[in-house]
Design a protein around this motif. Structure first.
Motif, PDB file in Angstrom:
ATOM      1  N   VAL A  14      -8.420 -21.152 -56.295  1.00  0.00           N
ATOM      2  CA  VAL A  14      -7.030 -21.376 -56.689  1.00  0.00           C
ATOM      3  C   VAL A  14      -6.566 -20.293 -57.665  1.00  0.00           C
ATOM      4  O   VAL A  14      -5.474 -19.734 -57.531  1.00  0.00           O
ATOM      5  N   GLU A  15      -7.404 -19.988 -58.663  1.00  0.00           N
ATOM      6  CA  GLU A  15      -7.036 -18.943 -59.625  1.00  0.00           C
ATOM      7  C   GLU A  15      -6.851 -17.597 -58.936  1.00  0.00           C
ATOM      8  O   GLU A  15      -5.906 -16.853 -59.221  1.00  0.00           O
ATOM      9  N   ASP A  16      -7.750 -17.282 -58.003  1.00  0.00           N
ATOM     10  CA  ASP A  16      -7.660 -16.000 -57.309  1.00  0.00           C
ATOM     11  C   ASP A  16      -6.415 -15.931 -56.430  1.00  0.00           C
ATOM     12  O   ASP A  16      -5.699 -14.912 -56.420  1.00  0.00           O
ATOM     13  N   LEU A  17      -6.138 -17.007 -55.694  1.00  0.00           N
ATOM     14  CA  LEU A  17      -4.951 -17.021 -54.830  1.00  0.00           C
ATOM     15  C   LEU A  17      -3.670 -16.924 -55.652  1.00  0.00           C
ATOM     16  O   LEU A  17      -2.697 -16.281 -55.239  1.00  0.00           O
ATOM     17  N   ALA A  18      -3.663 -17.556 -56.829  1.00  0.00           N
ATOM     18  CA  ALA A  18      -2.485 -17.495 -57.688  1.00  0.00           C
ATOM     19  C   ALA A  18      -2.237 -16.085 -58.216  1.00  0.00           C
ATOM     20  O   ALA A  18      -1.118 -15.744 -58.611  1.00  0.00           O
ATOM     21  N   ALA A  19      -3.286 -15.266 -58.212  1.00  0.00           N
ATOM     22  CA  ALA A  19      -3.161 -13.867 -58.648  1.00  0.00           C
ATOM     23  C   ALA A  19      -3.008 -12.921 -57.460  1.00  0.00           C
ATOM     24  O   ALA A  19      -3.033 -11.696 -57.636  1.00  0.00           O
ATOM     25  N   GLY A  20      -2.882 -13.487 -56.262  1.00  0.00           N
ATOM     26  CA  GLY A  20      -2.697 -12.646 -55.080  1.00  0.00           C
ATOM     27  C   GLY A  20      -3.985 -12.124 -54.482  1.00  0.00           C
ATOM     28  O   GLY A  20      -3.959 -11.201 -53.657  1.00  0.00           O
ATOM     29  N   ARG A  21      -5.122 -12.709 -54.868  1.00  0.00           N
ATOM     30  CA  ARG A  21      -6.411 -12.276 -54.339  1.00  0.00           C
ATOM     31  C   ARG A  21      -7.009 -13.390 -53.484  1.00  0.00           C
ATOM     32  O   ARG A  21      -7.233 -14.496 -53.978  1.00  0.00           O
ATOM     33  N   ASP A  22      -7.239 -13.098 -52.224  1.00  0.00           N
ATOM     34  CA  ASP A  22      -7.825 -14.109 -51.334  1.00  0.00           C
ATOM     35  C   ASP A  22      -9.329 -13.884 -51.250  1.00  0.00           C
ATOM     36  O   ASP A  22      -9.813 -13.040 -50.503  1.00  0.00           O
ATOM     37  N   THR A  23     -10.069 -14.651 -52.037  1.00  0.00           N
ATOM     38  CA  THR A  23     -11.531 -14.521 -52.096  1.00  0.00           C
ATOM     39  C   THR A  23     -12.235 -15.672 -51.371  1.00  0.00           C
ATOM     40  O   THR A  23     -13.431 -15.869 -51.536  1.00  0.00           O
ATOM     41  N   GLN A  67      -3.898 -30.613 -61.850  1.00  0.00           N
ATOM     42  CA  GLN A  67      -3.533 -30.155 -63.193  1.00  0.00           C
ATOM     43  C   GLN A  67      -3.657 -28.643 -63.303  1.00  0.00           C
ATOM     44  O   GLN A  67      -2.882 -27.993 -64.016  1.00  0.00           O
ATOM     45  N   GLN A  68      -4.628 -28.081 -62.593  1.00  0.00           N
ATOM     46  CA  GLN A  68      -4.748 -26.624 -62.544  1.00  0.00           C
ATOM     47  C   GLN A  68      -3.539 -26.020 -61.826  1.00  0.00           C
ATOM     48  O   GLN A  68      -2.946 -25.046 -62.288  1.00  0.00           O
ATOM     49  N   TYR A  69      -3.177 -26.605 -60.691  1.00  0.00           N
ATOM     50  CA  TYR A  69      -1.974 -26.167 -59.977  1.00  0.00           C
ATOM     51  C   TYR A  69      -0.757 -26.241 -60.899  1.00  0.00           C
ATOM     52  O   TYR A  69       0.065 -25.314 -60.936  1.00  0.00           O
ATOM     53  N   ALA A  70      -0.639 -27.345 -61.641  1.00  0.00           N
ATOM     54  CA  ALA A  70       0.510 -27.533 -62.521  1.00  0.00           C
ATOM     55  C   ALA A  70       0.598 -26.433 -63.567  1.00  0.00           C
ATOM     56  O   ALA A  70       1.676 -25.892 -63.839  1.00  0.00           O
ATOM     57  N   ARG A  71      -0.529 -26.094 -64.169  1.00  0.00           N
ATOM     58  CA  ARG A  71      -0.538 -25.035 -65.197  1.00  0.00           C
ATOM     59  C   ARG A  71      -0.032 -23.717 -64.626  1.00  0.00           C
ATOM     60  O   ARG A  71       0.766 -23.007 -65.263  1.00  0.00           O
ATOM     61  N   ILE A  72      -0.460 -23.394 -63.426  1.00  0.00           N
ATOM     62  CA  ILE A  72      -0.044 -22.138 -62.798  1.00  0.00           C
ATOM     63  C   ILE A  72       1.439 -22.179 -62.437  1.00  0.00           C
ATOM     64  O   ILE A  72       2.194 -21.218 -62.685  1.00  0.00           O
ATOM     65  N   LEU A  73       1.884 -23.296 -61.856  1.00  0.00           N
ATOM     66  CA  LEU A  73       3.286 -23.412 -61.441  1.00  0.00           C
ATOM     67  C   LEU A  73       4.225 -23.384 -62.643  1.00  0.00           C
ATOM     68  O   LEU A  73       5.313 -22.795 -62.575  1.00  0.00           O
ATOM     69  N   ILE A  74       3.824 -24.004 -63.752  1.00  0.00           N
ATOM     70  CA  ILE A  74       4.649 -23.955 -64.961  1.00  0.00           C
ATOM     71  C   ILE A  74       4.790 -22.518 -65.449  1.00  0.00           C
ATOM     72  O   ILE A  74       5.876 -22.092 -65.867  1.00  0.00           O
ATOM     73  N   ARG A  96      -2.978 -49.028 -54.019  1.00  0.00           N
ATOM     74  CA  ARG A  96      -3.539 -47.754 -53.551  1.00  0.00           C
ATOM     75  C   ARG A  96      -3.186 -46.681 -54.567  1.00  0.00           C
ATOM     76  O   ARG A  96      -2.018 -46.318 -54.721  1.00  0.00           O
ATOM     77  N   ARG A  97      -4.177 -46.159 -55.261  1.00  0.00           N
ATOM     78  CA  ARG A  97      -3.941 -45.154 -56.292  1.00  0.00           C
ATOM     79  C   ARG A  97      -4.137 -43.756 -55.697  1.00  0.00           C
ATOM     80  O   ARG A  97      -5.129 -43.492 -55.022  1.00  0.00           O
ATOM     81  N   ARG A  98      -3.172 -42.880 -55.960  1.00  0.00           N
ATOM     82  CA  ARG A  98      -3.236 -41.527 -55.428  1.00  0.00           C
ATOM     83  C   ARG A  98      -2.752 -40.515 -56.461  1.00  0.00           C
ATOM     84  O   ARG A  98      -1.798 -40.767 -57.203  1.00  0.00           O
ATOM     85  N   ALA A  99      -3.460 -39.372 -56.514  1.00  0.00           N
ATOM     86  CA  ALA A  99      -3.014 -38.270 -57.364  1.00  0.00           C
ATOM     87  C   ALA A  99      -1.823 -37.609 -56.685  1.00  0.00           C
ATOM     88  O   ALA A  99      -1.828 -37.388 -55.474  1.00  0.00           O
ATOM     89  N   VAL A 100      -0.806 -37.316 -57.478  1.00  0.00           N
ATOM     90  CA  VAL A 100       0.433 -36.734 -56.950  1.00  0.00           C
ATOM     91  C   VAL A 100       0.864 -35.584 -57.844  1.00  0.00           C
ATOM     92  O   VAL A 100       0.744 -35.655 -59.075  1.00  0.00           O
ATOM     93  N   LEU A 101       1.344 -34.518 -57.226  1.00  0.00           N
ATOM     94  CA  LEU A 101       1.955 -33.398 -57.951  1.00  0.00           C
ATOM     95  C   LEU A 101       3.354 -33.195 -57.399  1.00  0.00           C
ATOM     96  O   LEU A 101       3.540 -33.151 -56.179  1.00  0.00           O
ATOM     97  N   ILE A 102       4.319 -33.079 -58.300  1.00  0.00           N
ATOM     98  CA  ILE A 102       5.712 -32.816 -57.947  1.00  0.00           C
ATOM     99  C   ILE A 102       6.164 -31.605 -58.750  1.00  0.00           C
ATOM    100  O   ILE A 102       5.940 -31.547 -59.964  1.00  0.00           O
ATOM    101  N   ALA A 103       6.785 -30.635 -58.079  1.00  0.00           N
ATOM    102  CA  ALA A 103       7.244 -29.429 -58.780  1.00  0.00           C
ATOM    103  C   ALA A 103       8.560 -28.951 -58.176  1.00  0.00           C
ATOM    104  O   ALA A 103       8.800 -29.120 -56.982  1.00  0.00           O
TER     105      ALA A 103
END
Length: 262
Positions: A14-23, A67-74, A96-103
Motif C-alpha cells: 500500500v505504501e509503495d503504490l501510494a508513492a507510485g511504485r508497484d512492488t 486506517q493506513q489508507y485513511a492516513r494516505i488519503l488525508i 454484522r460488524r464490518r470495517a468501513v472506509l469513506i472518503a
C-alpha cells in the motif's frame, strides 16, 4: 489465517503504490497466501484516478489497513472516516460488524448516523430499537438480531450459515420461549408439527437462502445465480444493500436511494 501473516507485506504494498511504485510482483513471492495483496489493489486505483469519493468495506480485522489508507488519503486532501459499523444499527435483523472506509475530496464525510439502537443498553432519545431475528424472519431470537450470516464456510458454500459459537448460543436460546420464537410449520404427512432432531421444521438453523437474503437486506425475489452453495456464498459474502446505501449516501452526498425507492 495466512492473510494475517502477510499483513506487513500488504502494508508495504500500500505504501509503495501510494508513492507510485508497484512492488507487488516482488512482494508476492514472500506471501503465504497469493490473495493477500488483493487488499492493496484499491490503492493503485486511488493513486491513478483520484476519484471524487471512495467507499470500502471488509471484515473488522482489516480496520488497521483501512486506517493506513485513511492516513494516505488525508495527506492527499481527502476528508476521511473509517471505523466499524454494525448492520443492526441501520435496521437489519442481523448483527454484522464490518470495517468501513469513506472518503471524499469534494465534501466533508463522517460516520453514517445510526437509525437503530440496542435496547438492552437502555432507551435512547432517537432511533428505533434493533430489529430482532424473529421480526425479520418470523422465527429465531425475540430479543436480538441474528448473528452474522456466513457464506457457508467453504469454497463451495455449505450448511453452516453461522459459526459454531453462534449455533451453540442459538440452541441454548431455543429452550427459552422468552428468547426464541418458532416458526409455525405446515403439518407433515402424519400431521405432526414442531422440531425433529433439534432442528426446527420450517425454520431450523440450516438457514434457507431466502431467509439468509432477508437478513442481508436483499429484497424478496432478488435473483441470485448458481447452485445453492454458490448462492449461499454470494449472499454471505455480500455487503448488505441497506448498509451499502447508507455508506454511499455519505460518500457521494446523495439522498438515500433505497428510502426514496420505498
Amino acid at each position: 489465517m495466512l492473510g494475517l501473516v502477510d499483513q506487513p507485506l500488504v502494508h508495504q504494498a500500500v505504501e509503495d503504490l501510494a508513492a507510485g511504485r508497484d512492488t507487488r510482483a516482488k512482494l508476492l513471492t514472500a506471501c503465504k497466501d497469493p490473495r493477500s495483496l488483493l487488499a492493496a489493489e484499491p490503492m493503485r486505483w486511488h493513486y491513478d484516478l483520484r476519484p471524487e469519493f471512495i467507499a470500502m468495506e471488509e471484515v473488522p480485522a482489516v480496520l488497521p489497513l483501512f486506517q493506513q489508507y485513511a492516513r494516505i488519503l488525508i495527506a492527499w486532501g481527502y476528508s476521511v472516516w473509517c471505523g466499524v459499523l454494525n448492520t443492526a444499527d441501520y435496521g437489519l435483523g442481523q448483527a454484522r460488524r464490518r470495517a468501513v472506509l469513506i472518503a471524499s475530496r469534494v465534501r466533508r464525510v463522517g460516520c453514517p448516523e445510526a437509525t437503530h439502537y440496542d435496547p438492552r443498553k437502555g432507551d435512547q432519545l432517537w432511533g428505533e430499537p434493533w430489529v430482532t431475528m424473529a421480526e425479520a424472519l418470523g422465527w429465531g431470537y425475540t430479543d436480538r438480531p441474528a448473528p452474522t450470516v456466513t457464506g457457508g464456510g467453504t469454497e463451495t458454500g455449505g450448511a453452516e450459515p453461522w459459526s459454531s459459537t453462534s449455533r451453540a448460543a442459538m440452541r441454548a436460546a431455543m429452550k427459552d420461549r422468552c428468547h426464541w420464537a418458532w416458526r409455525k410449520p405446515a403439518p407433515t404427512v402424519t400431521g405432526t408439527v414442531g422440531h425433529v432432531g433439534g432442528k426446527q421444521v420450517g425454520g431450523h438453523l440450516n438457514l434457507s437462502t431466502v431467509d439468509a437474503a432477508r437478513l442481508q437486506g436483499f429484497p424478496d425475489g432478488y435473483r441470485f445465480q448458481g447452485n445453492k452453495g454458490q448462492v449461499s456464498l454470494q449472499i454471505g459474502n455480500a455487503m448488505p444493500p441497506p448498509l451499502a446505501d447508507v455508506v454511499l449516501t455519505v460518500a457521494a452526498g446523495q439522498p438515500n436511494r433505497l428510502a426514496v425507492a420505498a
